[in-house]
Design an enzyme around this catalytic site. Structure first.
Site, mmCIF file in Angstrom:
data_model
loop_
_atom_site.group_PDB
_atom_site.id
_atom_site.type_symbol
_atom_site.label_atom_id
_atom_site.label_comp_id
_atom_site.label_asym_id
_atom_site.label_seq_id
_atom_site.Cartn_x
_atom_site.Cartn_y
_atom_site.Cartn_z
ATOM 1 N N ASP A 1 49.777 35.346 33.640
ATOM 2 C CA ASP A 1 49.023 34.652 32.992
ATOM 3 C C ASP A 1 47.536 35.287 31.948
ATOM 4 O O ASP A 1 46.087 34.960 32.198
ATOM 5 C CB ASP A 1 48.226 33.312 34.100
ATOM 6 N N LYS B 1 39.064 39.148 44.903
ATOM 7 C CA LYS B 1 37.951 37.392 45.360
ATOM 8 C C LYS B 1 36.791 38.255 45.485
ATOM 9 O O LYS B 1 36.436 37.434 46.880
ATOM 10 C CB LYS B 1 38.716 36.686 45.836
#
Ligand code: GDD
Ligand code: MG
Length: 351
Positions: free
Chosen positions: A107, A158
């Protein structure tokens, strides 16, 4: 040399668009996203096979891309029995490999110089090389710290805001040596970011960074999906039909713009589209094949997948519409609305 495209995620952040169209093949100006990634891999003539690592709706992807001959590459499909995570997927697809492999998240869109990344990997005799890119806010990504000579020191997936120590993140492109794959347990879900990369650092392997300062985006959220269209229209990323000196508005030869309708670019109007009198296609509109824009309707800064109908006097601004939506008369859609395939919006609704 082989490449593995990690294209097995569910694309949850792009729901409902990805309910019937897995993220790796969402259209960007009518072309499935993976086509753009295959264009990138074609920079490296040495790559003789692209392995598509899939598990979510693999048939849809296979039907669309076939054996790759139309794209000028050889594609092999590797479908996991269950989601194995990013590292499990690499091991499952790459278990039999003996030479360096290029791995790319399915992606990301970027103009990175892939041959230069491979050269660096070889010069440094690295066991792994990863592409990093600077971003403003690393919290949605994998934060990567390096030392002065470009060795990777720390990998933190993250990070929380108070854990941010630098602005370079994992861009999702790697060159890996298959002998390191024995660190990935077989047939178990395993994360390349949370487990495999930290294990390389722990063991002191030669793990190298290539910092890319040019265009890079992860298309995995509606905001970024809209943004990638804007970026191509503005030529921040070069892609057909807007590359080079091409005009900023592309109207397919088979589209019909009726008299009294207006198109104000930059915009993209695909084959079979009909724009009726008094309708307006405004800047940053991407209107997919066979859409019909009725009298007095206005579309702006939105992406419409094929075969939707926008009713009379309706306004669509900053929205994404899946296939075959029906937007009624005088409807207003704005501010990041995302409609799944075949949505019906009743006359006069405001979303
Ligand atoms: N085959 C397979 N199997 N592919 C998977 C699986 C799996 O179980 N899980 C995820 N993928 C694929 C996704 O389809 C996607 O193309 C890629 O792996 C990365 O997954 P995302 O879910 O998009 O991860 P992310 O965007 O939150 O984070 C990743 O990408 C960032 C850059 O865009 C991480 O690699 C971050 O470290 C990185 O910064
Ligand atoms: Mg992603």
């Amino acid at each position: 040399m082989k490449a593995i495209l990690l294209a097995g995620g569910k694309g949850t952040r792009l729901r409902p668009l990805t309910l019937h169209t897995p993220k790796p093949i969402v259209p960007i100006f009518g072309r499935p996203f993976l086509h753009y990634q295959i264009d990138l891999l074609k920079q490296v003539p040495e790559i003789d096979e692209v392995m598509l690592s899939l598990n979510y709706q693999p048939r849809r992807i296979e039907e669309l891309l076939g054996d790759g001959s139309e794209l000028g590459v050889r594609i092999r499909y590797v479908v996991e029995p269950a989601p194995l995570g990013t590292a499990g997927a690499v091991r499952y697809a790459g278990d039999a490999l003996t030479e360096s492999v290029v791995v790319i998240n399915g992606d990301v869109l970027t103009q990175v110089d892939l041959p230069a990344v491979i050269r660096l990997h070889r010069e440094r005799r690295a066991r792994a090389t990863i592409v990093l890119t600077p971003v403003e806010n690393p919290t949605a990504y994998g934060l990567v710290e390096t030392d002065e000579v470009g060795n990777i020191r720390r990998f933190l997936e993250k990070p929380r805001p108070d854990e941010i120590t630098c602005n370079t993140i994992n861009a999702g492109l790697y060159i890996l040596e298959p002998e390191t794959f024995d660190r990935i347990p077989k047939d178990t879900a395993w994360s390349i970011e949370r487990s495999f990369f930290p294990s390389l650092i722990e063991r002191g392997e030669t793990f190298v960074a290539y910092v890319h300062h040019g265009y890079w985006i992860d298309i995995g959220t509606p905001e970024k999906y809209l943004q990638v269209h804007r970026d191509i229209l503005d030529r921040r990323f070069q892609a057909a039909p807007f590359a080079g000196e091409a005009p900023a508005t592309w109207i397919a030869p088979g589209a019909r713009i009726e008299e009294g309708a207006a198109v104000a670019g930059p915009a993209f109007v695909d084959e079979g589209v009909v724009v009726k009198a008094g309708a307006r296609i405004g800047p940053y509109s991407v209107v997919g094949q066979d859409c019909q824009i009725e009298e007095g309707a206005s579309v702006e800064a939105s992406v419409l997948w094929p075969s939707s109908r926008i009713g009379r006097e309706a306004t669509v601004r900053q929205a994404i519409l899946g296939r075959r939506c029906h937007v009624g008369h005088s409807v207003t859609l704005q501010g990041g609305v995302v409609l799944g395939d075949r949505s019906v919006v009743t006359d006069f609704s405001r979303l």
